[in-house]
Design an enzyme around this catalytic site. Structure first.
Site, short mmCIF file in Angstrom:
data_model
loop_
_atom_site.label_atom_id
_atom_site.label_comp_id
_atom_site.label_asym_id
_atom_site.label_seq_id
_atom_site.Cartn_x
_atom_site.Cartn_y
_atom_site.Cartn_z
N GLY A 15 17.40 -29.11 -19.68
CA GLY A 15 16.66 -27.92 -19.26
C GLY A 15 16.58 -27.83 -17.75
CB VAL A 28 25.90 -30.78 -0.95
CG1 VAL A 28 27.00 -30.18 -0.09
CG2 VAL A 28 26.20 -30.56 -2.44
NE ARG A 29 23.35 -27.73 4.03
CZ ARG A 29 22.74 -26.64 4.48
NH1 ARG A 29 21.56 -26.76 5.06
NH2 ARG A 29 23.31 -25.45 4.38
NE ARG A 76 18.33 -29.58 -23.70
CZ ARG A 76 17.45 -28.61 -23.45
NH1 ARG A 76 17.64 -27.41 -23.93
NH2 ARG A 76 16.38 -28.85 -22.74
CG ASP A 107 13.70 -39.88 -21.28
OD1 ASP A 107 14.02 -40.61 -20.32
OD2 ASP A 107 12.77 -40.13 -22.06
N GLY A 108 17.20 -37.32 -21.89
CA GLY A 108 18.43 -37.16 -22.68
C GLY A 108 19.66 -37.28 -21.79
CB SER A 109 20.45 -35.78 -18.49
OG SER A 109 20.08 -34.51 -18.94
CB THR A 129 12.42 -32.91 -17.18
OG1 THR A 129 11.63 -32.32 -18.24
CG2 THR A 129 11.84 -34.29 -16.90
CG ASP A 131 9.39 -31.37 -20.79
OD1 ASP A 131 8.91 -30.25 -20.62
OD2 ASP A 131 10.40 -31.58 -21.50
CG ASP A 133 9.70 -35.87 -21.11
OD1 ASP A 133 10.31 -35.70 -20.03
OD2 ASP A 133 10.14 -35.46 -22.19
CG MET A 173 7.74 -24.88 -22.54
SD MET A 173 9.26 -24.63 -21.60
CE MET A 173 10.13 -23.52 -22.71
NE ARG A 175 12.65 -32.00 -24.72
CZ ARG A 175 13.62 -31.17 -25.03
NH1 ARG A 175 13.97 -30.99 -26.28
NH2 ARG A 175 14.28 -30.53 -24.10
CB ALA A 190 -8.63 -25.95 -21.10
O1 F6P Z 1 12.62 -30.12 -21.41
C1 F6P Z 1 12.23 -28.91 -20.83
C2 F6P Z 1 11.86 -27.91 -21.92
O2 F6P Z 1 11.49 -26.70 -21.29
C3 F6P Z 1 10.78 -28.37 -22.88
O3 F6P Z 1 9.48 -28.25 -22.35
C4 F6P Z 1 11.04 -27.50 -24.06
O4 F6P Z 1 10.63 -28.14 -25.25
C5 F6P Z 1 12.55 -27.37 -24.06
O5 F6P Z 1 12.98 -27.67 -22.74
C6 F6P Z 1 13.05 -26.01 -24.44
O6 F6P Z 1 14.43 -26.08 -24.51
P1 F6P Z 1 15.38 -24.80 -24.57
O7 F6P Z 1 15.42 -24.20 -23.18
O8 F6P Z 1 16.69 -25.35 -24.98
O9 F6P Z 1 14.77 -23.85 -25.54
#
Ligand code: F6P
Length: 326
Positions: A15, A28-29, A76, A107-109, A129, A131, A133, A173, A175, A190
């Site tokens: 993302g 780059v620079r 992705r 993390d995934g990357s 990211t 997130d 996370d 958001m 995840r 909140a």
């Molecule tokens: O990891 C970033 C994020 O925006 C998460 O918060 C969310 O769950 C996910 O990506 C959404 O992914 P996509 O853009 O593929 O819908």
């Protein structure tokens, strides 16, 4: 012209996150200044597999710093996800003489990059990211901007919620992580914060608290609900049915990922981009860049994946204390 010190490629993956452009610009620079040839890879790991790379010049990254998104595009990649895809990517890097690959992503990357490193590509990771996370670091590019964007939206929501004396369930958001929700929970004051790490799925308890807080004088309530808890529409319907209080659900969605990066995201992303080059210049291999205890640092990719982190208990306790009269 003096001889190049070697070839480095940079890509963004997963993302997008505001500040990624600032990191690419710095890669780059700084890379050019330190004597490297820097290649920009388009469309994440797919761009390696499809050889979509361009030798970057200093001016190619002008007017990028202030924009959200990633001008290299991101993806992705299903092909790279497979082990054969990773082997192919490593072979292409070798063939093109790319010794080091800078991956800006989550993390995934990074787990893809970790495997790629076992096939001989030196990988350097920059955490990008919204997130937050990623266990080894207290900062990820884009989180600050996303939280500020969500916070402003929730401020607006509170005004209308207040005017109608409603309950508002707002989904942010993150995840499966609750960091954006926790920060918005505190920043927006909140009345309820639902985090995947903490929420016990007990709607009866939640409803009882909402009722008690109304009895104690609350005129309206904002419930920040993390994406990892989800089901915001259902939750709003249930609250309305059981409390008799008009309740609305709002899912902020992808608008949280866009927008001009905050100063913090621009500065940290720029510093991380430069740091990535300097790691390579010092001969470091397979490191992930992070931010901890007030400064940038780097950690071995294998070590980084052994680390864990969670929601700060004290922050969570205070967030709840400040938002409830219960
Ligand atoms: O990891 C970033 C994020 O925006 C998460 O918060 C969310 O769950 C996910 O990506 C959404 O992914 P996509 O853009 O593929 O819908």
């Amino acid at each position: 012209m003096s001889e190049s010190k070697g070839k480095i490629a940079v890509l963004t993956s997963g993302g997008d996150a505001p500040g990624m452009n600032a990191a690419i610009r710095a890669v780059v620079r700084t890379g050019i200044t330190r004597g490297y040839e820097v290649y920009g890879v388009r469309h994440g790991y797919n761009g390696i597999l499809k050889r979509e790379m361009k030798l970057m010049q200093y001016e190619d990254v002008s007017e990028k710093l202030q924009h959200g998104g990633t001008f290299l595009f991101t993806a992705r990649s299903a092909e790279f996800y497979e082990i054969e895809g990773k082997k192919k990517a490593a072979a292409i890097c070798k063939e093109l003489g790319i010794e080091s690959l800078i991956v800006i992503g989550g993390d995934g990357s990074f787990s893809g990059a970790k495997v790629l490193s076992t096939f001989g590509v030196n990988i350097i990771g920059i955490p990008g990211t919204i997130d937050l996370d990623i266990a080894y670091t207290d900062y990820t590019i884009g989180f600050d901007t996303a939280v500020n964007t969500a916070m402003e939206a929730i401020d607006r929501l509170r005004e209308t919620s207040n005017s109608h004396e409603r309950c508002s369930v707002v989904e942010v958001m993150g995840r499966s992580a609750g960091y954006i929700a926790l920060w918005c929970g505190i920043a927006n004051g909140a009345e309820e914060i639902l985090l995947p790490e903490k929420y016990n799925n007990n709607i009866d308890q939640l409803v009882a608290r909402i009722k008690r807080n109304r009895e104690k004088g609350m005129t309206h309530q904002v419930i920040v609900n993390a994406e990892g808890v989800g089901h915001s529409e259902e939750l709003a319907e249930r609250i309305e049915k059981e409390t008799g209080i008009e309740t609305r659900a709002t899912i902020l969605g992808h608008l949280q990922r866009g927008g001009s990066p905050t100063a913090r995201d621009r500065v940290y992303a720029s510093m991380m981009g430069a740091y990535a080059i300097d790691l390579i210049d010092r001969g470091s291999k397979n490191r992930l860049i992070g931010y901890k205890d007030g400064k940038l640092y780097d950690v071995d990719v294998e070590e980084a994946f052994k680390m864990t982190k969670g929601i700060d208990e004290y922050e969570y306790e205070i967030a709840r204390l400040l938002g409830s009269r219960d």
